[in-house]
Write a protein that holds these residues in place. Sequence first.
Motif, PDB file in Angstrom:
ATOM      1  N   THR A  46      -3.095  -7.982 -11.717  1.00 10.13           N
ATOM      2  CA  THR A  46      -2.689  -6.588 -11.624  1.00 10.13           C
ATOM      3  C   THR A  46      -3.974  -5.776 -11.556  1.00 10.13           C
ATOM      4  O   THR A  46      -5.059  -6.288 -11.878  1.00 10.13           O
ATOM      5  CB  THR A  46      -1.867  -6.154 -12.858  1.00 10.13           C
ATOM      6  OG1 THR A  46      -2.642  -6.381 -14.040  1.00 10.13           O
ATOM      7  CG2 THR A  46      -0.560  -6.926 -12.959  1.00 10.13           C
ATOM      8  N   ALA A  96      -3.134   5.795  -7.581  1.00  8.49           N
ATOM      9  CA  ALA A  96      -3.202   4.333  -7.648  1.00  8.49           C
ATOM     10  C   ALA A  96      -3.836   3.758  -6.390  1.00  8.49           C
ATOM     11  O   ALA A  96      -4.666   2.833  -6.455  1.00  8.49           O
ATOM     12  CB  ALA A  96      -1.799   3.761  -7.854  1.00  8.49           C
ATOM     13  N   LEU A  97      -3.462   4.309  -5.242  1.00  6.09           N
ATOM     14  CA  LEU A  97      -4.022   3.792  -4.002  1.00  6.09           C
ATOM     15  C   LEU A  97      -5.518   4.095  -3.907  1.00  6.09           C
ATOM     16  O   LEU A  97      -6.303   3.267  -3.439  1.00  6.09           O
ATOM     17  CB  LEU A  97      -3.282   4.384  -2.806  1.00  6.09           C
ATOM     18  CG  LEU A  97      -3.511   3.683  -1.461  1.00  6.09           C
ATOM     19  CD1 LEU A  97      -3.090   2.214  -1.520  1.00  6.09           C
ATOM     20  CD2 LEU A  97      -2.769   4.392  -0.345  1.00  6.09           C
ATOM     21  N   LEU A 112       0.817  -1.213   0.000  1.00  2.59           N
ATOM     22  CA  LEU A 112       0.000   0.000   0.000  1.00  2.59           C
ATOM     23  C   LEU A 112       0.854   1.267   0.000  1.00  2.59           C
ATOM     24  O   LEU A 112       0.592   2.206  -0.741  1.00  2.59           O
ATOM     25  CB  LEU A 112      -0.916   0.006   1.224  1.00  2.59           C
ATOM     26  CG  LEU A 112      -1.893  -1.167   1.362  1.00  2.59           C
ATOM     27  CD1 LEU A 112      -2.618  -1.090   2.703  1.00  2.59           C
ATOM     28  CD2 LEU A 112      -2.886  -1.186   0.216  1.00  2.59           C
ATOM     29  N   TRP A 138       3.802   2.229  -0.976  1.00  2.17           N
ATOM     30  CA  TRP A 138       4.627   2.698  -2.082  1.00  2.17           C
ATOM     31  C   TRP A 138       3.794   3.148  -3.278  1.00  2.17           C
ATOM     32  O   TRP A 138       4.341   3.640  -4.258  1.00  2.17           O
ATOM     33  CB  TRP A 138       5.614   1.602  -2.512  1.00  2.17           C
ATOM     34  CG  TRP A 138       6.584   1.248  -1.442  1.00  2.17           C
ATOM     35  CD1 TRP A 138       6.746   0.042  -0.841  1.00  2.17           C
ATOM     36  CD2 TRP A 138       7.533   2.116  -0.806  1.00  2.17           C
ATOM     37  NE1 TRP A 138       7.727   0.085   0.113  1.00  2.17           N
ATOM     38  CE2 TRP A 138       8.230   1.364   0.154  1.00  2.17           C
ATOM     39  CE3 TRP A 138       7.860   3.466  -0.968  1.00  2.17           C
ATOM     40  CZ2 TRP A 138       9.236   1.901   0.953  1.00  2.17           C
ATOM     41  CZ3 TRP A 138       8.860   4.001  -0.168  1.00  2.17           C
ATOM     42  CH2 TRP A 138       9.541   3.224   0.769  1.00  2.17           C
ATOM     43  N   GLN A 139       2.488   3.007  -3.214  1.00  2.00           N
ATOM     44  CA  GLN A 139       1.647   3.458  -4.325  1.00  2.00           C
ATOM     45  C   GLN A 139       1.429   4.975  -4.246  1.00  2.00           C
ATOM     46  O   GLN A 139       1.310   5.540  -3.155  1.00  2.00           O
ATOM     47  CB  GLN A 139       0.293   2.757  -4.284  1.00  2.00           C
ATOM     48  CG  GLN A 139       0.356   1.251  -4.481  1.00  2.00           C
ATOM     49  CD  GLN A 139      -1.031   0.644  -4.639  1.00  2.00           C
ATOM     50  OE1 GLN A 139      -1.793   1.062  -5.508  1.00  2.00           O
ATOM     51  NE2 GLN A 139      -1.350  -0.332  -3.808  1.00  2.00           N
ATOM     52  N   ASP A 140       1.334   5.611  -5.419  1.00  2.00           N
ATOM     53  CA  ASP A 140       1.015   7.036  -5.397  1.00  2.00           C
ATOM     54  C   ASP A 140      -0.461   7.214  -5.044  1.00  2.00           C
ATOM     55  O   ASP A 140      -1.236   6.247  -4.985  1.00  2.00           O
ATOM     56  CB  ASP A 140       1.378   7.714  -6.713  1.00  2.00           C
ATOM     57  CG  ASP A 140       0.590   7.201  -7.915  1.00  2.00           C
ATOM     58  OD1 ASP A 140      -0.588   6.822  -7.775  1.00  2.00           O
ATOM     59  OD2 ASP A 140       1.162   7.182  -9.021  1.00  2.00           O
ATOM     60  N   GLU A 147      -7.308   1.527  -5.908  1.00  2.00           N
ATOM     61  CA  GLU A 147      -7.357   0.228  -5.237  1.00  2.00           C
ATOM     62  C   GLU A 147      -8.439   0.215  -4.165  1.00  2.00           C
ATOM     63  O   GLU A 147      -9.234  -0.735  -4.067  1.00  2.00           O
ATOM     64  CB  GLU A 147      -6.001  -0.120  -4.629  1.00  2.00           C
ATOM     65  CG  GLU A 147      -5.984  -1.470  -3.938  1.00  2.00           C
ATOM     66  CD  GLU A 147      -4.600  -2.031  -3.722  1.00  2.00           C
ATOM     67  OE1 GLU A 147      -4.389  -2.663  -2.673  1.00  2.00           O
ATOM     68  OE2 GLU A 147      -3.726  -1.862  -4.603  1.00  2.00           O
TER      69      GLU A 147
END
Length: 387
Positions: free
Chosen positions: A353, A66-67, A59, A61-63, A70
């Motif tokens: 993915t 992107a988070l 979680l 390390w996602q920008d 998700e």
Amino acid sequence: MLRPAEQVPAPSGHDRRAVLRLGREIGLALLVAGTPAGVMASPPGGKMPLGLAVGIDALRWQDDAALAREFADYARLGVSWLRTDLNWSLVQATGPDAFDWAVMDRVISLSERHDIRVLPVLGSTPAWAALDPTELSPPRDVDDFARFAAAAVARYLPRDIRVWEIWNEPNMAGSWPPLPDPARYARLLIAAAAAIRAGDPGATVLLGGLAAAVETGPEGAVEHHAAVDFLAQVYAAEAGDAFDALAFHPYSHPLMPDDPAPWNGWAIMEGPLRDEMIRNGDGAKAIWITEYGMPTNAGSGGGSEARQSDMLRSAADLAAAAPWRAGPLFWYSYRDLAQDREDPETAFGLVRTPGDPKAAHATFRSLAAGRGQASGGSLPAVGRFTR
């Protein structure tokens, strides 16, 4: 099997491979506490919320974009709980008087936006507090960890965090290096539970999710403790009153969860683990299934995507029917960690993915909708059930 950041090599969770390998080796050899906030638990066979267990490194390390995507998919799936690491090594990396909550604040803010409850797993020792500062190790002084737990409660009780899991798979060397130590873990559990309850008398404290190791070994260098043996030693260290419920990870692959084989993690949970709790007067306490899943790299230690979907459905049905079960079924995990098809550790996701779902993705969504989960899921009871 969530992997504490900075403690073990990225990118995967605690070594599921060791547990799965143990099961395969043994199988081949044999073949060849009170209610928080006054909310009631789901009745046996009734509605059951579904959660996800997602390692914090998957979680953090996602920008932001992107988070956010998700978490939006979590909401579409019907996820009601998210279990993730609240790593001491991140919050107090620089010393006992400095706190950086940014990683968990970000996760909780997104969870709140989608009405998803959060189960933090407290663990991972910063170097300044480690038993051996030059090596990965548990805390030198359990009171340091207790002060961290108290600070976490003070920060997150106002955000309705009421359930806390104390460490992850402490019966495995990968989580409690260099070797598991039930007596030392018991002291840490006692200290942390006291600190948490001082800040929130209605909190639920979970004994950290035990890995479904079948036996203790290897002799002379105990890299893993059988779950039942580890729990027995925690009781022997007089830590039974420190936890309100037990967290367990009943991984069963390649077996389905209802297979009665004694090396099946689910069979361990329903049989000898429950028996150990009953022997120690804890038959009224529940078990939270804080991780369960199956890898899908068939031919390299995993199974088919159809099998994963069937396993999720079977596990959800069994968990809903168990009278001693409390809390959601936490599925590990949301997405594959990599496209390395040779390593089963990377292939536990509901999606390959983002935007590329497996069959289990639709199954999860169907189960969540069919079980009529309330928005966000009601806070379940510790579960004062008898076997």
